[in-house]
Each structure stands twice: as C-alpha cells, then as structure tokens.
Design a protein around this motif. Structure first.
Motif: not given
Length: 222
Positions: A3, A37, A41, A189-190, A193
């Motif tokens: 991320g 994933v 993204l 993942v978030p 980010v």
C-alpha cells in the motif's frame, strides 16, 4: 509495504510462503493475494501511471509468464526455494546500495525487461525486482513511480494465476490459506496507502529493505 510503495507483496511473501509450504504450495497463495490487492489499488493509481512505458512491460510479462510457470511445475522444490531466497537477498542488497538503471527506456528494452519479469513471475511469483530497478531509475515523483508499479502488477495479475490453476496447484488448501490471510492484507493495504501520504520515503526505506533481507535470508538458509 504494498500500500505504501506500490510493491513488496511478492518479494516478501514468496520466500516466506515457500519456506512454510514449499514453492508449489506457497506461490499460488501469493499469486491470488497479488491479484486481489492489485484490484484494490488500481483505481486510485491508473490516472497517475505512465502507460506508454508500463503497458509494453506488462504485455511482454504476460506473454512470458506461462513459460515461467512451466519452471514452477517442473523444478525441484528445494532448489527453487533457495533460488527465491537468494534472489530476494540480492535484490534487497541492490536496493540498499542505491544502484538503478539510468539509461533511456526504448520499446525494445521495455519488452526485454517485461519478458524477464514474466519469467520470474511464472516461476517464483516475483515479477517486481527487474521492473522496480528499471522504473525507479527515472526522475519522476514518488506518486508516478508508485502508480507505474501498481499498473504493471495489475496488468499481469490475472494471467499469472491461470497456469497454476490449470496445473492443479490451486487446491482446497490454497483456498483455505487465502481465506485466512486475505483479511489481514485487506486491512493492511489501506494502512499502507495512508502512510504513503504522511511518512517520508527516507524513514520508510531502511525498514522496507530490512524486511526484504530477512525474508530472503529465511528462504535461503531456513
């Protein structure tokens, strides 16, 4: 890592999962996670990517991936695990050294790098190392680098799971492992980010490179 930087799923998970379950059992889990994933993204990155460079890379990689998968299906599992570990270690050392490709990016070279990445993707689950060293050489801002990597990985994510599926490697055990691990990645993942928006690269790089070296060492010497 994925991320935050746009890469890191395969180069960390491939050696660790190969150590836990051997490559023919671990690589398919990682490939399915990579596919999901990438879909997560891609919408936020596609507008910032340099498609003139990335799409030829992805196209060549997609063509070469099935040939690499033949290596996964036929190679000795122990030898392949140690190759994965050694390759990740070498990649981590190269990144830490600061070396990058600093030449031009003609179409022929894009296709050659994409082909090498596809062979690695099919056989080890890792397409990133040659592409990362190649793309990060430019003077583009971090946002463009990250978007390029996300678009590249997304462009080959679907084709990469087809050979293991046809070869019978994606079985009930793979789906069970995916069901356990995927929620962890979906949450992580978030977070990555968000970290990309607030943490400078100079603080993140030592941690990321350390993780690569540990993951490669585990697969090579474990």
């Amino acid at each position: 890592m994925r991320g935050y930087s746009g890469f890191g799923t395969a180069v960390i998970l491939a050696p660790v999962y190969s150590l836990l379950w051997e490559p023919r059992a671990g690589v398919p889990v990682m490939l399915l996670m990579e596919l999901l994933v990438s879909l997560q993204l891609l919408p936020g990155a596609i507008k910032d990517a340099d498609r003139r460079v990335v799409l030829p890379l992805g196209g060549a990689a997609a063509v070469a991936t099935p040939l690499g998968a033949w290596i996964l299906l036929t190679a000795d599992g122990e030898a392949l695990r140690r190759f994965i570990g050694g390759f990740v270690l070498a990649f981590g050392v190269l990144l830490m050294s600061g070396w990058r490709y600093h030449g031009s990016r003609p179409l022929s070279l894009n296709l050659a790098v994409g082909t090498a990445a596809g062979l690695l993707k099919g056989s080890t689950g890792m397409s990133g190392p040659p592409v990362i060293l190649y793309l990060l050489a430019g003077l583009e801002e971090a946002k463009r680098h990250r978007a390029n990597l996300i678009l590249f990985f997304a462009s080959i994510a679907v084709i990469s799971v087809v050979p293991p599926f046809l070869g019978g490697l994606i079985d009930a055990a793979v789906w069970l492992r995916l069901a356990v691990l995927l929620p962890v990645m979906a949450i992580s993942v978030p977070i990555g980010v968000r970290l990309f928006r607030v943490i400078p690269d100079r603080l993140y790089r030592p941690f990321a490179m350390g993780v690569l070296l540990v993951a490669g060492g585990l697969a090579l010497f474990g």
